[in-house]
Design a protein around this motif. Sequence first.
Motif, mmCIF file in Angstrom:
data_model
loop_
_atom_site.group_PDB
_atom_site.id
_atom_site.type_symbol
_atom_site.label_atom_id
_atom_site.label_comp_id
_atom_site.label_asym_id
_atom_site.label_seq_id
_atom_site.Cartn_x
_atom_site.Cartn_y
_atom_site.Cartn_z
ATOM 1 N N PRO A 186 0.882 -1.303 -0.001
ATOM 2 C CA PRO A 186 0.128 0.188 -0.056
ATOM 3 C C PRO A 186 0.888 1.290 0.013
ATOM 4 N N GLY A 187 0.469 2.049 -0.876
ATOM 5 C CA GLY A 187 1.536 3.559 -0.978
ATOM 6 C C GLY A 187 2.246 3.264 -2.210
ATOM 7 N N PHE A 188 2.618 2.299 -2.685
ATOM 8 C CA PHE A 188 3.502 2.181 -3.758
ATOM 9 C C PHE A 188 3.174 2.875 -4.890
ATOM 10 N N ALA A 189 1.603 2.793 -5.454
ATOM 11 C CA ALA A 189 0.989 3.739 -6.240
ATOM 12 C C ALA A 189 -0.260 4.116 -5.823
ATOM 13 N N VAL A 190 -0.926 4.678 -6.695
ATOM 14 C CA VAL A 190 -2.340 5.219 -6.573
ATOM 15 C C VAL A 190 -3.201 3.741 -6.287
ATOM 16 N N THR A 191 -3.123 2.962 -7.006
ATOM 17 C CA THR A 191 -4.118 1.641 -6.592
ATOM 18 C C THR A 191 -3.007 0.357 -5.757
ATOM 19 N N ASP A 192 -3.581 -0.227 -5.086
ATOM 20 C CA ASP A 192 -2.737 -1.414 -4.345
ATOM 21 C C ASP A 192 -2.890 -2.611 -5.005
ATOM 22 N N ASP A 193 -1.867 -2.803 -5.805
ATOM 23 C CA ASP A 193 -1.726 -3.886 -6.792
ATOM 24 C C ASP A 193 -0.785 -5.050 -6.331
ATOM 25 N N LEU A 194 -1.266 -6.173 -6.914
ATOM 26 C CA LEU A 194 -0.453 -7.386 -6.501
ATOM 27 C C LEU A 194 1.053 -7.900 -7.146
ATOM 28 N N PHE A 195 1.917 -7.802 -6.096
ATOM 29 C CA PHE A 195 3.256 -8.357 -6.659
ATOM 30 C C PHE A 195 3.651 -9.880 -6.317
ATOM 31 N N LEU A 196 4.721 -10.168 -7.011
ATOM 32 C CA LEU A 196 5.083 -11.481 -6.851
ATOM 33 C C LEU A 196 6.530 -11.473 -6.769
ATOM 34 N N VAL A 197 7.103 -11.667 -5.489
ATOM 35 C CA VAL A 197 8.349 -11.431 -5.301
ATOM 36 C C VAL A 197 9.175 -12.953 -4.479
ATOM 37 N N SER A 198 10.469 -12.571 -4.531
ATOM 38 C CA SER A 198 11.245 -13.638 -3.878
ATOM 39 C C SER A 198 11.601 -13.279 -2.285
ATOM 40 N N VAL A 199 11.671 -12.088 -2.257
ATOM 41 C CA VAL A 199 11.877 -11.349 -0.591
ATOM 42 C C VAL A 199 10.879 -10.316 -0.634
ATOM 43 N N VAL A 200 10.452 -10.253 0.576
ATOM 44 C CA VAL A 200 9.472 -9.299 0.839
ATOM 45 C C VAL A 200 10.209 -8.187 1.072
ATOM 46 N N GLN A 201 9.814 -6.921 0.428
ATOM 47 C CA GLN A 201 10.580 -5.833 0.515
ATOM 48 C C GLN A 201 9.708 -4.776 1.814
ATOM 49 N N SER A 202 10.756 -3.763 2.252
ATOM 50 C CA SER A 202 10.298 -2.921 3.261
ATOM 51 C C SER A 202 8.970 -2.215 2.726
ATOM 52 N N GLY A 203 8.117 -1.995 3.718
ATOM 53 C CA GLY A 203 6.848 -1.452 3.258
ATOM 54 C C GLY A 203 5.589 -2.272 2.537
ATOM 55 N N CYS A 204 6.304 -3.618 2.484
ATOM 56 C CA CYS A 204 5.168 -4.613 1.756
ATOM 57 C C CYS A 204 5.054 -5.623 2.782
ATOM 58 N N THR A 205 3.792 -6.085 2.581
ATOM 59 C CA THR A 205 3.387 -7.462 3.409
ATOM 60 C C THR A 205 2.940 -8.771 2.441
ATOM 61 N N ALA A 206 3.625 -9.912 2.985
ATOM 62 C CA ALA A 206 3.430 -11.025 2.360
ATOM 63 C C ALA A 206 1.688 -11.361 2.657
ATOM 64 N N VAL A 207 1.314 -11.885 1.628
ATOM 65 C CA VAL A 207 -0.542 -12.090 1.652
ATOM 66 C C VAL A 207 -0.760 -13.414 1.426
ATOM 67 N N THR A 208 -2.012 -14.015 1.933
ATOM 68 C CA THR A 208 -2.519 -15.016 1.207
ATOM 69 C C THR A 208 -3.878 -14.778 0.418
ATOM 70 N N ILE A 209 -3.946 -15.382 -0.655
ATOM 71 C CA ILE A 209 -5.134 -15.116 -1.545
ATOM 72 C C ILE A 209 -5.876 -16.392 -1.665
ATOM 73 N N ASP A 210 -6.993 -16.509 -1.330
ATOM 74 C CA ASP A 210 -8.010 -17.623 -1.548
ATOM 75 C C ASP A 210 -8.627 -17.389 -2.681
ATOM 76 N N ALA A 211 -8.789 -18.784 -3.535
ATOM 77 C CA ALA A 211 -9.325 -18.818 -4.708
ATOM 78 C C ALA A 211 -10.981 -19.302 -4.348
ATOM 79 N N ILE A 212 -12.011 -18.310 -4.694
ATOM 80 C CA ILE A 212 -13.213 -18.717 -4.361
ATOM 81 C C ILE A 212 -13.843 -19.101 -5.569
ATOM 82 N N MET A 213 -14.389 -20.311 -5.464
ATOM 83 C CA MET A 213 -14.680 -20.841 -6.888
ATOM 84 C C MET A 213 -16.163 -20.447 -7.431
ATOM 85 N N VAL A 214 -16.440 -20.229 -8.636
ATOM 86 C CA VAL A 214 -17.661 -19.668 -8.801
ATOM 87 C C VAL A 214 -18.432 -20.872 -9.549
ATOM 88 N N PRO A 215 -19.573 -21.246 -8.973
ATOM 89 C CA PRO A 215 -20.520 -22.049 -9.482
ATOM 90 C C PRO A 215 -20.797 -22.074 -10.973
#
Length: 231
Positions: free
Chosen positions: A202-231
């Motif tokens: 959050p704060g990197f840009a106007v929108t809070d967009d998803l990164f994929l990294v090897s090491v978590v950078q300062s100011g960033c948070t590792a997150v879990t993203i659930d896949a919610i199935m659509v019938p």
Amino acid sequence: TITTTTTTTVPAAAAAHKRDALPAIVAARQATVAPTSVPAYASACSGTARYSSACSCIGATPTTKTVAAPTKTVTSTVTVTGGSPSPAPTFLLRLVDSGLVLNGVPLDGTFGTTDDGDGELVGFNGDGGADAAYFTLNAAGNLVMLVNGYIGYQDLGQTAELLHFNPPATVVAPAEVAAVCAIVGGALKCATDGNSVFVLCPGFAVTDDLFLVSVVQSGCTAVTIDAIMVP
């Protein structure tokens, strides 16, 4: 298990070209090599400088040899173990257990939407399910945006970069590496060239967009993203 191995030959140092990439590395250049030895028949000359000067007096000039810029062969193996087979059903992306708050809005329980950045992106900006983007996995395990058929990818060699989406035909090695994904225990797991941790900054840009990294950078948070199935 999904395993993808890609072998490509690239310049020894390649310059990054995305606005969100790490600082660019100066590209390798061709090198010019001039002869440095004195032939036996000219051993009376005290050095290469005198030898070269003597030759120039009779119109002879030194020759040069231009060699190609150095290259290296990169073999990238991406493995995601366990989870759903591909292709997978349609699903939404829901953020969980991050503790993040954006503009006073808790983000846990909100859904990923399509943001327009350097290519399409996935944003977590506090949106509910009605505004969520729809995704699936293709037979290769690539993450696909259903609204446009774009697949997720990153630039080769980047250790911290936004997860971009573009038409499959434009995601071409060696410049880009398509993400290989699976649904493991209900959560989406993806990997590219050494990157396998989802983070939000959050704060990197106007929108809070998803990164994929090897090491978590300062100011960033590792997150879990659930896949919610659509019938």
